[in-house]
Design a protein around this motif. Structure first.
Motif, PDB file in Angstrom:
ATOM      1  N   GLU A   1       0.848  -1.181   0.000  1.00 59.57           N
ATOM      2  CA  GLU A   1       0.000   0.000   0.000  1.00 59.57           C
ATOM      3  C   GLU A   1       0.890   1.240   0.000  1.00 59.57           C
ATOM      4  O   GLU A   1       2.059   1.175   0.329  1.00 59.57           O
ATOM      5  CB  GLU A   1      -0.914  -0.009   1.222  1.00 59.57           C
ATOM      6  N   GLY A   2       0.311   2.374  -0.374  1.00 56.17           N
ATOM      7  CA  GLY A   2       1.086   3.608  -0.353  1.00 56.17           C
ATOM      8  C   GLY A   2       1.053   4.326  -1.676  1.00 56.17           C
ATOM      9  O   GLY A   2       0.202   4.069  -2.539  1.00 56.17           O
ATOM     10  N   GLU A   3       1.976   5.232  -1.838  1.00 57.01           N
ATOM     11  CA  GLU A   3       2.023   6.115  -3.007  1.00 57.01           C
ATOM     12  C   GLU A   3       2.517   5.342  -4.229  1.00 57.01           C
ATOM     13  O   GLU A   3       3.698   5.027  -4.346  1.00 57.01           O
ATOM     14  CB  GLU A   3       2.947   7.285  -2.708  1.00 57.01           C
ATOM     15  N   LEU A   4       1.607   5.049  -5.142  1.00 60.93           N
ATOM     16  CA  LEU A   4       1.940   4.256  -6.330  1.00 60.93           C
ATOM     17  C   LEU A   4       1.462   4.969  -7.584  1.00 60.93           C
ATOM     18  O   LEU A   4       0.294   5.345  -7.696  1.00 60.93           O
ATOM     19  CB  LEU A   4       1.298   2.873  -6.259  1.00 60.93           C
ATOM     20  N   THR A   5       2.364   5.170  -8.522  1.00 59.41           N
ATOM     21  CA  THR A   5       2.041   5.728  -9.837  1.00 59.41           C
ATOM     22  C   THR A   5       2.146   4.608 -10.863  1.00 59.41           C
ATOM     23  O   THR A   5       3.108   3.847 -10.847  1.00 59.41           O
ATOM     24  CB  THR A   5       3.018   6.859 -10.212  1.00 59.41           C
ATOM     25  N   THR A   6       1.154   4.518 -11.730  1.00 52.00           N
ATOM     26  CA  THR A   6       1.152   3.482 -12.759  1.00 52.00           C
ATOM     27  C   THR A   6       1.117   4.125 -14.134  1.00 52.00           C
ATOM     28  O   THR A   6       0.286   5.002 -14.395  1.00 52.00           O
ATOM     29  CB  THR A   6      -0.063   2.542 -12.606  1.00 52.00           C
TER      30      THR A   6
END
Length: 235
Positions: free
Chosen positions: A195-200
């Protein structure tokens, strides 16, 4: 500096280094770890000098590495996905297929057992026995076969260990900013990642050419530039 987590010399796809970024340092170098769990494998990698760029199953090891550090680095994943029991079985079957001769198999090639340490030990012994028998059948003596047997077995056992360590669920706690760069048809494994700050970002590329594609480098550079403009967060 950028840390590259990519198993050396095991796949035909473009490597992470195809990005052509400055300051890329490999985390996996000889002697390669022979640990079979993610945390133990990550403990053998040391502390990365900066963000970690990881390909496919190595993404799992990058997460374990970041999770054990007080100040986890940013993580960049390329087509992240866990290794599977089928991956381990296929790698072991390929190793067996490289050894000529009819030697009774003592380790099932279809799927590794639940005890990865015991599986790796048994695979090491089985590959050693089979390789020694194959070379002796060619008329070679023990002194002549010792080094080639050791090299062959080590090459395959360390790859099996890598796949075993990259299996299974990951820690759910956030580890820091993450970017996953996906090729055209690769499934999104965000539910597997922490979990957390994820950019795709999805790139219109096949899997084999993802890291060499002209659109991938700007995506990574943009992510890294944003990091340098943001104060470092505490774990």
């Amino acid at each position: 500096m950028l840390a590259v987590l990519d198993y050396p010399g095991r796949r035909p796809e473009a490597p992470v280094t195809a990005l052509g970024l400055d300051g890329m340092v490999p985390l996996l170098t000889d002697p390669l770890p022979a640990e079979v769990t993610g945390p133990a494998y990550a403990a053998r990698l040391g502390e990365p000098p900066g963000p970690v760029l990881a390909y496919c199953a190595a993404s799992a090891l990058a997460v374990h590495l970041a999770h054990r550090l007080e100040h986890p680095p940013a993580l960049v994943f390329f087509d992240p996905m866990p290794a599977t029991a089928a991956d381990v079985a296929q790698a072991y079957a390929r190793a067996l297929g490289q050894v000529p001769g009819d030697v009774e198999r003592t380790v099932p090639a279809e799927a590794p057992p639940e005890e990865p340490e015991l599986f790796l030990k048994a695979a090491h012994e089985d590959l050693t026995r089979r390789t020694e028998a194959a070379l002796r059948a060619q008329g070679l003596g023990d002194d002549a076969i010792a080094e080639p047997v050791s090299h062959f077995v080590r090459q395959h056992v360390t790859y099996l260990a890598y796949l075993l360590a990259a299996r299974g669920p990951l820690p759910r706690e956030p580890v820091g900013p993450m970017l996953q760069v996906l090729s055209r048809d690769h499934p999104d494994h965000r539910d597997w990642l922490p979990e957390g700050e994820l950019t795709t970002v999805r790139v219109d590329s096949d899997r084999a050419g993802l890291t060499a594609h002209e659109s991938t480098r700007p995506v990574v550079l943009s992510f890294l530039s944003a990091l340098s403009a943001t104060p470092r967060r505490q774990h």
